[in-house]
Write a protein that holds these residues in place. Structure first.
Motif, PDB file in Angstrom:
ATOM      1  N   PHE A  73       0.845  -1.186   0.000  1.00  0.00           N
ATOM      2  CA  PHE A  73       0.000   0.000   0.000  1.00  0.00           C
ATOM      3  C   PHE A  73       0.885   1.242   0.000  1.00  0.00           C
ATOM      4  CE2 PHE A  73      -2.478   3.349   2.084  1.00  0.00           C
ATOM      5  CZ  PHE A  73      -3.606   3.345   1.298  1.00  0.00           C
ATOM      6  N   PRO A  74       1.445   1.601  -1.165  1.00  0.00           N
ATOM      7  CA  PRO A  74       2.335   2.755  -1.232  1.00  0.00           C
ATOM      8  C   PRO A  74       1.551   4.053  -1.343  1.00  0.00           C
ATOM      9  CG  PRO A  74       2.195   1.737  -3.377  1.00  0.00           C
ATOM     10  CD  PRO A  74       1.322   0.919  -2.462  1.00  0.00           C
ATOM     11  N   GLY A  75       0.768   4.370  -0.302  1.00  0.00           N
ATOM     12  CA  GLY A  75      -0.103   5.528  -0.418  1.00  0.00           C
ATOM     13  C   GLY A  75      -0.135   6.438   0.786  1.00  0.00           C
ATOM     14  N   ILE A  76       0.867   6.371   1.684  1.00  0.00           N
ATOM     15  CA  ILE A  76       0.902   7.272   2.824  1.00  0.00           C
ATOM     16  C   ILE A  76       1.549   8.576   2.377  1.00  0.00           C
ATOM     17  CG2 ILE A  76       1.786   7.644   5.148  1.00  0.00           C
ATOM     18  CD1 ILE A  76       1.668   4.672   5.604  1.00  0.00           C
ATOM     19  N   LEU A  77       0.810   9.673   2.503  1.00  0.00           N
ATOM     20  CA  LEU A  77       1.291  10.959   2.016  1.00  0.00           C
ATOM     21  C   LEU A  77       2.034  11.743   3.093  1.00  0.00           C
ATOM     22  CD1 LEU A  77      -1.903  12.003   0.030  1.00  0.00           C
ATOM     23  CD2 LEU A  77       0.158  10.927  -0.864  1.00  0.00           C
ATOM     24  N   SER A  78       1.466  11.782   4.304  1.00  0.00           N
ATOM     25  CA  SER A  78       2.105  12.553   5.368  1.00  0.00           C
ATOM     26  C   SER A  78       1.687  12.030   6.729  1.00  0.00           C
ATOM     27  CB  SER A  78       1.748  14.040   5.245  1.00  0.00           C
ATOM     28  OG  SER A  78       0.351  14.223   5.301  1.00  0.00           O
ATOM     29  N   VAL A  79       2.485  12.355   7.718  1.00  0.00           N
ATOM     30  CA  VAL A  79       2.246  11.917   9.094  1.00  0.00           C
ATOM     31  C   VAL A  79       2.424  13.113  10.012  1.00  0.00           C
ATOM     32  CG1 VAL A  79       3.091  10.465  10.974  1.00  0.00           C
ATOM     33  CG2 VAL A  79       2.969   9.537   8.674  1.00  0.00           C
ATOM     34  N   LEU A  80       1.548  13.211  10.993  1.00  0.00           N
ATOM     35  CA  LEU A  80       1.617  14.286  11.979  1.00  0.00           C
ATOM     36  C   LEU A  80       1.659  13.663  13.368  1.00  0.00           C
ATOM     37  CD1 LEU A  80       1.326  17.307  12.807  1.00  0.00           C
ATOM     38  CD2 LEU A  80      -1.151  16.989  12.658  1.00  0.00           C
ATOM     39  N   LEU A  81       2.688  13.969  14.142  1.00  0.00           N
ATOM     40  CA  LEU A  81       2.841  13.339  15.456  1.00  0.00           C
ATOM     41  C   LEU A  81       3.719  14.197  16.359  1.00  0.00           C
ATOM     42  CD1 LEU A  81       5.355  10.346  15.218  1.00  0.00           C
ATOM     43  CD2 LEU A  81       5.180  12.129  13.500  1.00  0.00           C
ATOM     44  N   PRO A  82       3.690  13.949  17.663  1.00  0.00           N
ATOM     45  CA  PRO A  82       4.574  14.671  18.577  1.00  0.00           C
ATOM     46  C   PRO A  82       6.032  14.292  18.320  1.00  0.00           C
ATOM     47  CG  PRO A  82       2.764  13.632  19.767  1.00  0.00           C
ATOM     48  CD  PRO A  82       2.762  13.056  18.392  1.00  0.00           C
ATOM     49  N   GLU A  83       6.909  15.229  18.533  1.00  0.00           N
ATOM     50  CA  GLU A  83       8.330  14.992  18.268  1.00  0.00           C
ATOM     51  C   GLU A  83       8.878  13.842  19.112  1.00  0.00           C
ATOM     52  OE1 GLU A  83      12.513  17.548  17.980  1.00  0.00           O
ATOM     53  OE2 GLU A  83      10.656  18.493  18.678  1.00  0.00           O
ATOM     54  N   GLU A  84       8.333  13.682  20.313  1.00  0.00           N
ATOM     55  CA  GLU A  84       8.840  12.638  21.219  1.00  0.00           C
ATOM     56  C   GLU A  84       8.621  11.232  20.675  1.00  0.00           C
ATOM     57  OE1 GLU A  84       5.673  12.183  24.655  1.00  0.00           O
ATOM     58  OE2 GLU A  84       5.715  14.254  23.925  1.00  0.00           O
ATOM     59  N   TRP A  85       7.663  11.068  19.745  1.00  0.00           N
ATOM     60  CA  TRP A  85       7.380   9.748  19.193  1.00  0.00           C
ATOM     61  C   TRP A  85       8.001   9.520  17.820  1.00  0.00           C
ATOM     62  CZ3 TRP A  85       1.575  10.391  20.683  1.00  0.00           C
ATOM     63  CH2 TRP A  85       1.437  10.144  22.043  1.00  0.00           C
ATOM     64  N   PHE A  86       8.637  10.554  17.301  1.00  0.00           N
ATOM     65  CA  PHE A  86       9.169  10.444  15.944  1.00  0.00           C
ATOM     66  C   PHE A  86      10.249   9.365  15.840  1.00  0.00           C
ATOM     67  CE2 PHE A  86      12.454  11.910  12.849  1.00  0.00           C
ATOM     68  CZ  PHE A  86      11.739  11.581  11.709  1.00  0.00           C
ATOM     69  N   ARG A  87      11.127   9.294  16.837  1.00  0.00           N
ATOM     70  CA  ARG A  87      12.214   8.313  16.767  1.00  0.00           C
ATOM     71  C   ARG A  87      11.684   6.885  16.686  1.00  0.00           C
ATOM     72  NH1 ARG A  87      16.958  10.422  20.952  1.00  0.00           N
ATOM     73  NH2 ARG A  87      17.408  12.401  19.856  1.00  0.00           N
ATOM     74  N   GLU A  88      10.568   6.620  17.366  1.00  0.00           N
ATOM     75  CA  GLU A  88       9.989   5.276  17.343  1.00  0.00           C
ATOM     76  C   GLU A  88       9.490   4.911  15.946  1.00  0.00           C
ATOM     77  OE1 GLU A  88       6.249   2.779  19.317  1.00  0.00           O
ATOM     78  OE2 GLU A  88       6.860   4.707  20.170  1.00  0.00           O
ATOM     79  N   PHE A  89       8.942   5.896  15.245  1.00  0.00           N
ATOM     80  CA  PHE A  89       8.348   5.629  13.934  1.00  0.00           C
ATOM     81  C   PHE A  89       9.317   5.858  12.775  1.00  0.00           C
ATOM     82  CE2 PHE A  89       4.560   6.228  16.506  1.00  0.00           C
ATOM     83  CZ  PHE A  89       3.735   5.228  16.027  1.00  0.00           C
TER      84      PHE A  89
END
Length: 268
Positions: free
Chosen positions: A43-59
């Protein structure tokens, strides 16, 4: 964060839904990881992600492994709560592009026989539809046909209730469910209505061993008369008279389990 930055984020979210034929997915951190993994490379269809900076490293590893380039927006939790409209933000918002619909004949051609499909009519509750999508994936249905009187399977609550199954299940939103069911007949696929008010005709008496499409209706009014007319069979789950019907997602699980049971018994 400045007001101009907050406004920009709102515009990004709005354009993602209105301008790109996209959907919004919401998840807690643990769910978000599962859903990104469920989306996989199919499913190559993820355009953008919005999240807190503290969780960015995990993702970050999962996002970098994606085949497409995903734009990442970081913001403080308080701002994210104003964007979502909830006093407690769940963790992650993502904009994904709705997959292009495959022709029904192509879906059937790429699926093994006997076919097992599901159709829905008049289903307006997004959470129920999302749960039904999850059950379809769990019981190996090959496609879901969403009628013109249903809500979209890509509404935010539907996507969340599906627990990522919308990324795996071929979903076809049709403008004429009756015509689509008639098209299935041309391919030798019978249509079986899940109808709670059928006298003397119960689930175990129906034959699911050949190609079939099981049709479910809304919990309020059931399947529309015009849809019911084109179905080849109509059966009910045996229940006490004190209970009118099951939740549509629960009913779908019962029907699909019975279909799988019959097919496995025939194969053995």
């Amino acid at each position: 964060m400045k007001l101009v930055e907050e406004t920009l984020l709102r515009i990004i979210l709005a354009e993602g839904v209105i301008g790109w034929g996209a959907f919004i997915a919401e998840a807690m951190p643990s769910e978000g990881r599962k859903r990104l993994e469920a989306a996989g490379r199919e499913f190559p269809g993820i355009l953008s992600v919005l999240l807190p900076e503290e969780w960015f490293r995990e993702f970050e590893p999962l996002l970098q492994a994606r085949p497409e380039q995903v734009r990442v927006f970081l913001a403080e939790k308080k701002l994210l709560e104003t964007l979502t409209g909830y006093s407690m933000y769940q963790g992650l918002l993502a904009i994904g592009k709705i997959p292009a619909q495959r022709e029904l004949s192509k879906t059937l051609e790429c699926s093994s026989k006997p076919h097992l499909l599901v159709g829905v009519d008049g289903l307006s509750n997004a959470e129920n539809l999302g749960a039904l999508v999850r059950n379809c994936a769990g019981f190996s249905a090959q496609a879901l046909l969403v009628g013109e009187t249903c809500c979209s399977a890509f509404l935010r609550r539907a996507v969340r209730s599906s627990m990522g199954a919308v990324f795996q299940m071929p979903i076809r939103e049709t403008s004429d469910l009756v015509a689509t069911l008639q098209e299935l007949k041309l391919h030798g696929i019978r249509t079986i209505a899940a109808h709670p008010h059928v006298e003397g005709r119960i689930l175990s008496q129906a034959d699911f061993t050949d190609g079939c499409c099981i049709v479910f209706g809304s919990e309020g009014s059931g399947i529309a008369a015009k849809v019911l007319e084109v179905c080849d069979d109509a059966v009910a789950i045996p229940m006490p008279k004190t209970v009118d019907s099951l939740n549509v997602a629960s009913a779908a699980a019962v029907f699909l389990y019975e279909a799988n049971r019959q097919r496995q018994a025939k194969a053995s």
